[in-house]
Design an enzyme around this catalytic site. Structure first.
Site, PDB file in Angstrom:
ATOM      1  N   HIS A  25       0.747  -1.308   0.211  1.00  0.00           N
ATOM      2  CA  HIS A  25       0.065   0.059  -0.150  1.00  0.00           C
ATOM      3  C   HIS A  25       0.831   1.439  -0.228  1.00  0.00           C
ATOM      4  CE1 HIS A  25       0.052  -0.137   4.527  1.00  0.00           C
ATOM      5  NE2 HIS A  25       0.193   1.143   4.397  1.00  0.00           N
ATOM      6  N   ASP A  77       0.983  -7.614   2.167  1.00  0.00           N
ATOM      7  CA  ASP A  77       1.330  -6.249   1.886  1.00  0.00           C
ATOM      8  C   ASP A  77       2.746  -5.938   1.811  1.00  0.00           C
ATOM      9  OD1 ASP A  77       0.577  -3.531   1.939  1.00  0.00           O
ATOM     10  OD2 ASP A  77      -0.598  -3.525   3.570  1.00  0.00           O
ATOM     11  N   SER A 117       4.052   2.152   8.434  1.00  0.00           N
ATOM     12  CA  SER A 117       3.903   1.099   7.666  1.00  0.00           C
ATOM     13  C   SER A 117       5.033   0.837   6.672  1.00  0.00           C
ATOM     14  CB  SER A 117       2.828   1.621   6.563  1.00  0.00           C
ATOM     15  OG  SER A 117       1.492   1.501   7.018  1.00  0.00           O
TER      16      SER A 117
HETATM   17  N1  ARG Z   1      -4.860   0.513   7.539  1.00  0.00           N
HETATM   18  C1  ARG Z   1      -3.678   0.484   6.824  1.00  0.00           C
HETATM   19  C2  ARG Z   1      -2.854   1.845   7.194  1.00  0.00           C
HETATM   20  O1  ARG Z   1      -3.545   2.461   7.705  1.00  0.00           O
HETATM   21  C3  ARG Z   1      -3.480  -0.081   5.426  1.00  0.00           C
HETATM   22  C4  ARG Z   1      -4.230   0.856   4.611  1.00  0.00           C
HETATM   23  C5  ARG Z   1      -4.438   0.381   3.229  1.00  0.00           C
HETATM   24  N2  ARG Z   1      -5.181  -0.650   3.095  1.00  0.00           N
HETATM   25  C6  ARG Z   1      -6.612  -0.571   2.791  1.00  0.00           C
HETATM   26  N3  ARG Z   1      -7.146  -1.798   2.465  1.00  0.00           N
HETATM   27  N4  ARG Z   1      -7.016   0.796   2.427  1.00  0.00           N
HETATM   28  O2  ARG Z   1      -2.392   2.447   6.196  1.00  0.00           O
HETATM   29  N1  GLU Z   2      -1.432   1.247   7.725  1.00  0.00           N
HETATM   30  C1  GLU Z   2      -0.487   2.262   8.431  1.00  0.00           C
HETATM   31  C2  GLU Z   2       0.353   3.036   7.637  1.00  0.00           C
HETATM   32  O1  GLU Z   2       0.118   3.416   6.732  1.00  0.00           O
HETATM   33  C3  GLU Z   2      -0.035   1.726   9.599  1.00  0.00           C
HETATM   34  C4  GLU Z   2      -1.483   1.382  10.324  1.00  0.00           C
HETATM   35  C5  GLU Z   2      -1.401   2.340  11.789  1.00  0.00           C
HETATM   36  O2  GLU Z   2      -0.640   1.746  12.880  1.00  0.00           O
HETATM   37  O3  GLU Z   2      -1.807   3.281  11.678  1.00  0.00           O
HETATM   38  O4  GLU Z   2       1.278   3.621   8.141  1.00  0.00           O
END
Ligand code: ARG
Ligand code: GLU
Length: 653
Positions: A84, A221, A589
């Site tokens: 991502h 990921d 991330s």
């Molecule tokens: N929750 C993760 C973050 O905050 C992954 C986000 C990307 N993935 C998604 N399914 N939207 O960045």
């Molecule tokens: N998916 C999140 C990022 O892009 C990390 C998730 C979080 O701990 O907020 O950094």
């Protein structure tokens, strides 16, 4: 009596480790934490983690792009981050003929690697406490204006001295603890970063929005890049003559895996937290901001989904936008719930009460009520600003006519029309008329409904532009400056309150709020209880992917190759993701997740949604970071990408 004392002492010793998984620590000051880390399992020294003079783990970590972390895994510049995090770049290289998002991408040799103009990575060269230099010349009686001007002048001088363009050195000074401490960060910024590999989205984004922020998780990921330098190892613009960058340090990739209880740490760039704020700040988030923004986004997502479900073309147009709207939407739901469950507002209120009792007669007296008053003044204005942001600013028509960046190939008018009506209506109903520009009130009276206003706006670009300008002008000229002014006073008060909190609890180890610079968080592999009578174990496997596999559901439709490999047998227990207690946030991330020897065991990519209140308060019972098991990454490279040659340059152990 004696036995009781010993029992109490033992109980206290027992209690400490659980508390201590909280924290995002400064690498340059890690010697203050190293004994605790070692007592929990770390087999390295402070100098191994951070050293100014010798190669250390920090030299194998970068800030990837503008908001992710990446890590070096070979001495030829090979880098891992999340899928991502690489998504936008993978998308830019994709077309109908070469859909790398859908099918994945694997460079089979260096010549096939794809350059990404605009993408940079930053290595931390060094960080230094520059507080006394920043405060040089500051007198106690100085006016705030003079004081700020002098601080700015001092900071500019520090940056100028530290930066060196010829070596690619960029510098910045960050305030920590609301301006009680300042650190200089010097980075080496590399500008030639090429795409090497990415799994198909059906692996890299497996589970999609359904599984996002959730456990059990089975997302592969990751994406792979390579950093290039000029022939002397210095940063350079893209050129065919550039060579793979040879880092001072790269990670050993562990194939030994993890099990429950193992020590782990995360070394990366957490973006933003607010651990020391007043109860009123929390109350606003929990009772106003989160619920209102969640409701608005539920509406927007519903509109998008309705049309995306009807058409494959619309799904492609809106999937990335949908993902980013849904990401914060889901996070806020967990945050709101977690704040309530942990009774954070009453707990903070009780803390503020005892703080005030302690502060009586000192310079710290009255700070908490001053903050409460400032929030009382700020919250209604800030609420209007947030509303405007979530409603008016989500309308693509208004974005397009005012010339803000927008890709017309991703525009579907029926979604935007419906969004216009729903969002302007919500904006109008939620806010007092004093938060709306005269032009909006006029048009509302003239057309009688938001639906009628929508028909007019979508038929007349000049009217659309006038409306956009009126709303943006009103907010940027009237509302934003008011919020800024109050925020300035709030930060100044926090500076004193922060100092006060440290004096009030001299035994407590404080860590500064995250600011997108390198931090170390440490903890251990552990599951959690999301609800009564439910326990989640901390490791997921390929078996779970097959259990979720469903060709009918987009998020769960895996590549046929993966089904075939599984059918061959022997891969049931192939680990995919794992949970740990490391305190992380957005920006982490792509961060390396390391074992007791500092070897790479995983890549951080998420948290569990029940624990997302850790941006405000960390609960060791429920806050978990989610990592990709690096062994799944190796499996996907070999079995799905058939790019096993990449393993040759890694240092596998
Ligand atoms: N929750 C993760 C973050 O905050 C992954 C986000 C990307 N993935 C998604 N399914 N939207 O960045
Ligand atoms: N998916 C999140 C990022 O892009 C990390 C998730 C979080 O701990 O907020 O950094």
């Amino acid at each position: 009596m004696k036995i009781r004392t010993i029992a109490i002492a033992a109980a206290i010793l027992w209690a400490l480790p659980a508390l201590a998984d909280e924290g995002m620590w400064l690498p340059a000051l890690i010697s203050e934490r190293i004994a605790d880390m070692q007592s929990k399992g770390l087999r390295l020294n402070a100098e191994d983690l951070y050293s100014v003079n010798n190669a250390s783990l920090k030299d194998a970590i970068v800030l990837f792009g503008s908001g992710c972390t990446g890590e070096l895994v070979s001495d030829e510049g090979l880098l891992f981050t999340n899928h991502h995090c690489g998504y936008g770049y993978i998308q830019k290289h994709s077309s109908v003929e070469h859909d790398y998002l859908k099918d994945g991408f694997w460079a089979m040799n260096r010549a096939q690697e794809l350059p990404n103009p605009g993408l940079t990575v930053k290595f931390l060269d060094r960080m230094e406490d520059v507080t006394s230099e920043v405060f040089k010349g500051i007198k106690p009686k100085m006016s705030e204006e003079k004081r700020n001007a002098l601080i700015k002048k001092n900071i500019d001088a520090i940056i100028k001295k530290a930066a060196d363009q010829s070596k690619g050195l960029v510098a910045q000074v960050n305030a920590l603890y609301y301006g009680n401490q300042y650190f200089l960060y010097v980075f080496r910024e590399y500008r030639d970063v090429r795409l090497v590999g990415a799994p198909p989205s059906s692996i890299g984004k497996f589970g999609g929005e359904t599984d996002n922020w959730m456990w059990p998780r089975h997302t592969g990921d990751f994406s792979i890049f390579r950093i290039y330098s000029d022939k002397d190892g210095n940063p350079a613009d893209y050129s065919e003559d550039n060579i793979p960058y040879k880092p001072k340090k790269s990670f050993v990739v562990s194939t030994k895996g993890v099990k429950e209880g193992d020590f782990t740490f995360v070394y990366g760039c957490p973006g933003s937290t607010q651990e020391y704020v007043h109860s009123e700040a929390v109350r606003y988030i929990q009772d106003v901001s989160d619920p209102e923004k969640i409701a608005l986004r539920t509406t927007r997502l519903g509109i998008m989904k309705k049309y995306m479900d009807q058409s494959q073309a619309v799904r492609i147009q809106y999937s990335s936008k949908y993902a980013s709207v849904a990401n914060a939407w889901k996070k806020w739901q967990g945050e709101e719930k977690g704040l309530r469950k942990n009774k954070v507002v009453p707990v903070k209120q009780a803390y503020e009460k005892s703080f005030e009792e302690w502060a009586q007669g000192s310079a710290y007296e009255g700070l908490t009520s001053r903050l409460a008053n400032l929030y009382a003044a700020r919250n209604p204005i800030y609420r209007a600003y947030e509303y405007y942001n979530e409603t008016v600013r989500s309308i693509e028509k208004l974005r397009i006519v005012s010339g803000r960046p927008f890709d017309m190939k991703d525009y579907y008018r029926p979604i935007d029309e419906e969004t216009f009506v729903a969002m302007t209506d919500a904006f109008d109903k939620a806010l007092d008329d004093s938060y709306k520009p005269a032009f909006f009130l006029e048009k509302r009276a003239q057309y009688g409904s938001m639906k009628a206003l929508k028909d007019a706006v979508f038929a007349d670009d000049a009217l659309a532009k006038e409306l956009a300008d009126a709303l943006d002008g009103f907010y940027f000229e009237n509302i934003v400056p008011k919020v800024r002014e109050l925020d300035k006073s709030i930060t100044l008060t926090y500076k004193e309150y922060m100092k006060g909190q440290m004096a009030f609890e001299p035994q407590k180890a404080f860590y500064p709020d995250a600011n997108l610079t390198l931090r170390i968080a440490y903890g251990h592999v552990e599951g959690y209880r999301p609800a009564d009578a439910v326990y989640y174990t901390p490791v997921s496997t390929l078996r779970g992917i097959i259990e979720k596999d469903n060709p009918e559901i987009f998020d769960y439709n895996i590549p046929q190759t993966l089904r075939d490999i599984y059918a061959r047998g022997g891969y049931e227990d192939q680990p995919v993701c794992f949970l740990a207690t490391n305190h992380t946030t957005g920006g982490n991330s792509g961060s390396p997740v390391l074992n007791a020897d500092g070897q790479l065991i995983g890549i951080n990519f998420d948290r569990v949604w029940e624990g997302t209140m850790s941006d405000l308060v960390y609960d060791p019972e429920i806050c978990r970071n989610i990592s990709l098991d690096v062994r799944y990454l190796l499996f996907v490279i070999q079995e799905i990408g058939h790019a096993g040659y990449l393993l040759d340059e890694m240092n596998l152990y």
